[in-house]
Design an enzyme around this catalytic site. Structure first.
Site, PDB file in Angstrom:
ATOM      1  N   HIS A 139     -10.834  -4.795   9.908  1.00 22.30           N
ATOM      2  CA  HIS A 139     -11.450  -4.577   8.608  1.00 22.30           C
ATOM      3  C   HIS A 139     -12.773  -3.825   8.681  1.00 22.30           C
ATOM      4  O   HIS A 139     -13.482  -3.726   7.682  1.00 22.30           O
ATOM      5  CB  HIS A 139     -11.691  -5.916   7.896  1.00 22.30           C
ATOM      6  CG  HIS A 139     -10.441  -6.621   7.472  1.00 22.30           C
ATOM      7  ND1 HIS A 139      -9.644  -7.291   8.356  1.00 22.30           N
ATOM      8  CD2 HIS A 139      -9.845  -6.748   6.263  1.00 22.30           C
ATOM      9  CE1 HIS A 139      -8.610  -7.817   7.716  1.00 22.30           C
ATOM     10  NE2 HIS A 139      -8.710  -7.498   6.441  1.00 22.30           N
ATOM     11  N   GLU A 170       0.804  -1.219   0.000  1.00 22.54           N
ATOM     12  CA  GLU A 170       0.000   0.000   0.000  1.00 22.54           C
ATOM     13  C   GLU A 170       0.834   1.265   0.000  1.00 22.54           C
ATOM     14  O   GLU A 170       0.541   2.223  -0.715  1.00 22.54           O
ATOM     15  CB  GLU A 170      -0.953  -0.010   1.207  1.00 22.54           C
ATOM     16  CG  GLU A 170      -2.106  -0.976   1.088  1.00 22.54           C
ATOM     17  CD  GLU A 170      -1.751  -2.409   1.447  1.00 22.54           C
ATOM     18  OE1 GLU A 170      -2.638  -3.268   1.369  1.00 22.54           O
ATOM     19  OE2 GLU A 170      -0.577  -2.651   1.816  1.00 22.54           O
TER      20      GLU A 170
END
Length: 360
Positions: free
Chosen positions: A134, A65
């Protein structure tokens, strides 16, 4: 914004339309992210894009990322307009250095000679037992950073117009979507249109209480307002779909009319955006308040995974109306309990869409 040729489509379809129209208009718009060309197509938001625009403009990214965010920043500096997709806001934590120290700063550090027209789509909120790593809602982190625009549209019509505006903007924009909004329908114009990234808006007028809501909590606020209207209690609902720049003038004006303030934020209370809203109202409209401001947020512990805990973790319309009754002094009555019962969420609070089979 044009109102003709509107038709009901989902939030995800509105995002897909915004991406499609923007890519047709500007060859410099590219889509990059984890799972962008995947069959699930990021909840269908990127469906059909690779087929129309090819693999050179719509492509997957490795699980790196920070590195790929740096690549997107470089592409933006060179004149492209990347739309980067993090399937969860949690993953963007791995790119904080790039977002905070680079994307947000270049325009300022180079005296306006450089620009970073980058859009980063971040998905927040609960869903299907995805738990502490998440299901977080970290929008307050990013709204604290000068140089980053942060938007959280709650309706499909706004999602389309604001995403188009974000793609055309010469500054980095974090476009934050709550997954409980993805399956909701709204009347959305077919045309290419833009919505300014500068302020919230009153979506229901009233005189009894001002409710300021963010993202999915706008839906719960409207449920409350519609139910209370049956009892002649008119609630004003403000959709704060822009966090940075934060324009609280609309809130202060409303509080001066109603005298009461509730802030609904799908985030934690401590150091959250709800505290900033209340702080500014006290700063500029303290004498107009008839009661203490109320915040409804998540409990101060990590997001649970198991359904037996999520049903207690997430506030719903019944929690809002209970606090509202206490705030404006409505005593116990049959109607009060009936209203609370009617507004209690009846299905699991961790399943936004029964038709979705996951994982992304």
């Amino acid at each position: 914004m044009p109102e003709n040729k509107s038709r009901p489509i989902t939030y995800t379809s509105a995002i897909n339309e915004a991406l499609t129209l923007s890519m047709r208009k500007d060859d410099g718009v590219i889509i990059i992210g984890e799972g962008v060309p995947d069959p699930k197509a990021i909840f269908t938001t990127t469906k059909g894009l690779r087929e129309e625009f090819g693999k050179n403009r719509v492509f997957d990214m490795p699980l790196s990322e920070n590195g790929i965010t740096g690549v997107c920043i470089g592409a933006a500096l060179m004149g492209m307009r990347p739309v980067m997709v993090h399937q969860r806001v949690d993953f963007a934590l791995l790119a904080m250095d790039q977002l905070v120290n680079n994307a947000a700063k270049w325009h300022y550090m180079f005296n306006g000679q450089a620009k970073v027209p980058l859009v980063v789509r971040l998905i927040i909120g609960r869903g299907w037992g995805q738990g502490p790593q998440h299901s977080q809602s970290l929008h307050s982190f990013f709204s604290h950073i000068p140089g980053l625009k942060v938007v959280m549209p709650s309706m499909a019509k706004d999602a389309k117009g604001m995403l188009i505006s974000a793609i055309e903007d010469d500054n980095p924009v974090l476009f934050i979507e709550h997954r409980w909004l993805h399956h909701l329908n709204d009347n959305v114009p077919e045309e290419y249109y833009k919505i300014p990234l500068c302020n919230g808006r009153v979506i229901r007028e009233g005189t009894a209480v001002t409710i300021v809501a963010f993202s999915y909590m706008v839906v719960e606020a409207i449920r409350v307002a519609n139910k209370l209207a049956e009892y002649n209690i008119e609630v004003e609902v403000i959709d704060m779909n822009v966090l940075n720049p934060l324009d609280t003038n609309i809130i202060i004006k409303s509080v001066k009319k109603t005298g009461y303030l509730m802030v609904l934020d799908p985030d934690w209370k401590v150091a959250g955006i709800s505290g900033e809203i209340i702080s500014q109202v006290i700063e500029y409209a303290f004498e107009d308040l008839k009661g203490k401001p109320i915040r409804i947020t998540h409990p101060e512990h990590p997001v649970p995974t198991t359904r037996s805990l999520t049903d207690y973790f997430y506030p719903d319309a019944s929690d809002i109306v209970r606090e509202l009754f206490n705030l404006i002094g409505i005593s116990n009555s049959v109607d009060r309990e009936l209203i609370i019962n009617d507004l209690t969420f009846k299905s699991p609070k961790d399943v936004p869409d029964n038709n979705f089979t996951g994982p992304f």
